[in-house]
Scaffold this motif. Sequence first.
Motif, mmCIF file in Angstrom:
data_model
loop_
_atom_site.group_PDB
_atom_site.id
_atom_site.type_symbol
_atom_site.label_atom_id
_atom_site.label_comp_id
_atom_site.label_asym_id
_atom_site.label_seq_id
_atom_site.Cartn_x
_atom_site.Cartn_y
_atom_site.Cartn_z
ATOM 1 N N ARG A 281 27.403 54.547 62.936
ATOM 2 C CA ARG A 281 26.375 53.991 63.946
ATOM 3 C C ARG A 281 24.989 55.144 63.850
ATOM 4 N NH1 ARG A 281 27.341 56.634 70.142
ATOM 5 N NH2 ARG A 281 25.215 57.066 70.653
ATOM 6 N N PHE A 282 25.320 56.377 62.917
ATOM 7 C CA PHE A 282 23.569 56.941 62.620
ATOM 8 C C PHE A 282 23.227 56.454 60.520
ATOM 9 C CE2 PHE A 282 26.261 60.614 64.235
ATOM 10 C CZ PHE A 282 24.737 61.579 64.626
ATOM 11 N N LEU A 283 24.560 56.083 59.931
ATOM 12 C CA LEU A 283 23.991 54.848 58.979
ATOM 13 C C LEU A 283 23.025 53.493 59.165
ATOM 14 C CD1 LEU A 283 26.783 55.729 56.926
ATOM 15 C CD2 LEU A 283 24.124 56.852 56.919
ATOM 16 N N ASP A 284 23.143 53.253 60.523
ATOM 17 C CA ASP A 284 22.713 51.332 60.945
ATOM 18 C C ASP A 284 21.783 51.894 61.252
ATOM 19 O OD1 ASP A 284 25.068 50.121 59.890
ATOM 20 O OD2 ASP A 284 25.849 49.633 62.034
ATOM 21 N N LEU A 285 21.178 53.095 62.114
ATOM 22 C CA LEU A 285 19.817 53.755 62.560
ATOM 23 C C LEU A 285 19.331 54.126 61.404
ATOM 24 C CD1 LEU A 285 21.200 55.487 65.491
ATOM 25 C CD2 LEU A 285 19.564 53.510 65.392
ATOM 26 N N LEU A 286 19.752 54.609 60.139
ATOM 27 C CA LEU A 286 18.857 55.136 59.304
ATOM 28 C C LEU A 286 18.108 54.337 57.980
ATOM 29 C CD1 LEU A 286 20.498 58.556 58.919
ATOM 30 C CD2 LEU A 286 18.397 58.643 59.176
ATOM 31 N N GLU A 287 19.131 52.837 58.559
ATOM 32 C CA GLU A 287 18.334 52.109 57.177
ATOM 33 C C GLU A 287 17.312 51.257 57.271
ATOM 34 O OE1 GLU A 287 21.548 48.256 57.451
ATOM 35 O OE2 GLU A 287 19.672 47.496 56.956
ATOM 36 N N GLY A 288 16.810 51.453 56.225
ATOM 37 C CA GLY A 288 14.889 51.057 55.817
ATOM 38 C C GLY A 288 14.612 52.783 56.305
ATOM 39 N N VAL A 289 14.552 53.858 57.105
ATOM 40 C CA VAL A 289 13.463 55.047 57.210
ATOM 41 C C VAL A 289 13.689 55.528 55.986
ATOM 42 C CG1 VAL A 289 13.848 56.674 58.736
ATOM 43 C CG2 VAL A 289 15.225 54.354 59.710
ATOM 44 N N SER A 290 11.883 55.762 55.821
ATOM 45 C CA SER A 290 12.017 56.335 54.236
ATOM 46 C C SER A 290 11.836 58.310 54.905
ATOM 47 C CB SER A 290 11.532 56.219 53.429
ATOM 48 O OG SER A 290 10.207 55.191 53.618
ATOM 49 N N ASP A 291 10.765 57.140 56.220
ATOM 50 C CA ASP A 291 9.774 58.800 56.108
ATOM 51 C C ASP A 291 10.510 59.609 57.165
ATOM 52 O OD1 ASP A 291 7.188 60.586 57.308
ATOM 53 O OD2 ASP A 291 8.439 60.016 59.221
ATOM 54 N N PRO A 292 10.982 61.192 56.407
ATOM 55 C CA PRO A 292 11.437 62.303 57.094
ATOM 56 C C PRO A 292 11.412 62.486 57.904
ATOM 57 C CG PRO A 292 9.785 63.149 54.511
ATOM 58 C CD PRO A 292 9.754 61.886 55.155
ATOM 59 N N GLU A 293 10.575 62.843 58.846
ATOM 60 C CA GLU A 293 10.229 63.127 60.138
ATOM 61 C C GLU A 293 11.552 62.506 60.286
ATOM 62 O OE1 GLU A 293 9.768 66.141 60.551
ATOM 63 O OE2 GLU A 293 9.331 66.714 58.386
ATOM 64 N N LYS A 294 11.048 60.836 59.939
ATOM 65 C CA LYS A 294 12.310 59.821 61.241
ATOM 66 C C LYS A 294 13.313 60.373 61.219
ATOM 67 C CE LYS A 294 8.549 56.545 61.690
ATOM 68 N NZ LYS A 294 7.890 55.439 60.901
ATOM 69 N N LYS A 295 13.503 60.801 60.062
ATOM 70 C CA LYS A 295 14.730 60.717 59.564
ATOM 71 C C LYS A 295 15.546 61.657 60.485
ATOM 72 C CE LYS A 295 14.825 60.333 54.476
ATOM 73 N NZ LYS A 295 15.502 59.949 53.745
ATOM 74 N N ARG A 296 15.108 62.831 60.458
ATOM 75 C CA ARG A 296 15.268 64.271 61.370
ATOM 76 C C ARG A 296 15.182 64.147 62.215
ATOM 77 N NH1 ARG A 296 12.735 67.349 56.852
ATOM 78 N NH2 ARG A 296 13.667 68.733 56.670
ATOM 79 N N LYS A 297 14.537 62.828 63.158
ATOM 80 C CA LYS A 297 14.273 62.952 64.434
ATOM 81 C C LYS A 297 15.450 61.822 65.018
ATOM 82 C CE LYS A 297 10.226 63.651 67.021
ATOM 83 N NZ LYS A 297 9.062 63.455 66.358
ATOM 84 N N ILE A 298 15.929 61.109 63.904
ATOM 85 C CA ILE A 298 17.140 59.522 64.288
ATOM 86 C C ILE A 298 18.035 61.046 64.064
ATOM 87 C CG2 ILE A 298 17.798 58.037 63.230
ATOM 88 C CD1 ILE A 298 15.673 56.955 62.440
ATOM 89 N N ILE A 299 18.672 61.073 63.376
ATOM 90 C CA ILE A 299 19.740 62.341 63.392
ATOM 91 C C ILE A 299 19.595 63.159 64.438
ATOM 92 C CG2 ILE A 299 20.762 63.613 61.921
ATOM 93 C CD1 ILE A 299 20.228 62.343 59.173
ATOM 94 N N GLY A 300 18.543 63.728 65.012
ATOM 95 C CA GLY A 300 19.130 64.964 66.130
ATOM 96 C C GLY A 300 18.792 64.318 66.694
#
Length: 522
Positions: A281-300
Amino acid sequence: TILVLDFGSQYTHLITRRLRELNIYSEMLPCTQKLSDLEFKPKGIILSGGPYSVYAEDAPHVDPVAFELGVPILGICYGLQEIAWRHGKNVLAGEKREFGHAGLDVHTENGQVSRLFKDLPNNTDVWMSHGDKLSRMPDGFRTIATSANSPYAGIAHEEKHIYGIQFHPEVTHTPRGVEVIRNFAVGICGAKQGWTMEAFKDKEVARIRKLVGEKGQVIGAVSGGVDSTVAAKLMQEAVGGRFHAVMVDNGVLRKDEAKQVKETLTRGLGVNLTVVDASDRFLDLLEGVSDPEKKRKIIGNTFIEIFEEEAKRIAKEAELTPHAGPVEWFLQGTLYPDVIESISFKGPSQTIKTHHNVGGLPEKMKLKLIEPLRELFKDEVRAMGREMGIPADLVGRHPFPGPGLAIRILGAVTREKVRVLQQADLIFIEEIRKAGVYNDISQAFAALSGDRAVGVVGDQRLHGYLVFLRAVQTTDFMTATAYEFPPGVLTKIVSRIGNEVEGVARVLYEVTSKPPSTIEFE
Ligand code: XMP
């Protein structure tokens, strides 16, 4: 208990820290605390320093009840001026700020020094940081010490047991400061030096049992780090199976981390733990996301969603369990440095902030918060962990960020990059442990560049991965310096990563300090 009243000095928490090191129990409250409705009777009160002038219109003042409780009082810096102000407004705005080292001359009367300075040399180095100073001795007080710039560097009203000092005994720049604090707390107040980690643990377990009751159930997240593990073990001791620990595997943990945490907590410590494998679920959502703040938000955000789902499931099951009540409590491993923010005195006009908690989860889920570690510093949590039989390598573990490897893979995260990084990181840490330097380093990890690098494998040119290694030394993680490895260690690490991790073309060791760099790469 020694009560520390905080007037907003940057050093106040060090006073409680020093008391704790002397095995004396202390509590810190804002200086505006009403003292008539305290739940405990302190053995003594320390008034901290603060950035104000007692004459300022909005200057904070202690509840006058403090001087009627009949317990000894020690005023430090602003605390001294507050005492003088209370005893006849004898404070002068300083023409000259005094900041830095000063020699303190300890006075004798009838051949005796004040009890506050017992066993101190006649002249001792102290740390000053103040603007205002005393203009005149308040009635009933006498001088117990002077410095070149402060004729009233120490004052005392021996009958009333009120003491004031202009210097800061709580900072390490005052080498004999701890003795002054001990003379006050033990010699003058009669506080007991019996506060140990074990006593603390027993008190906390008893408090939790009372709070949660015979049937109450508790839920909490664990990460594999020392704080959440110690908190979980404490909760397990207090309520056993009525504590439900949840670990979310977000797919960007260190290699085999979820497995190891499960093993240690369940089998080793007897904690009732559910590991939710949500990596896809996490890795699918992270696909193609390179902005660190976006990554943090998705994971949080995804963490919160999953934790809530799991909590609902546990709550439903809990309802069916005979002899147990609903899940009403949320365990959080908040430490003292996180709460200092919320209990420090921030000035008369500022509201006191409540500290952050995991994405506001307890509030959203209508759970009540339990924070058994909220009075402890990190090294105290570690000491408690050791005492509870938590394995040494877990207790001394380097911190790991919540967003995990996602912020150590520069640019977009892929499953392949996670695999490469997990392997490289494992080798790095393994070799650091083998070299016996793990505990000399505050945080070490591998990271992966977003670009490919050119290398050669066999006869082929290879566009492979670029691995960064970072190892830093720091006390507070606000500043840090790169660790200097003993000769040979890095070479061995680099060679192992090159040979064992497929697709790596280059390995670089990063030596920038923080600042200007940060510890993490994103
Ligand atoms: P920096 O990179 O800011 O790191 O120098 C300082 C400390 O904070 C950790 N860190 C994080 N921890 N979520 C976390 O839980 C984050 O987003 C995050 N970013 C940095 C970092 O590992 C180091 O210990």
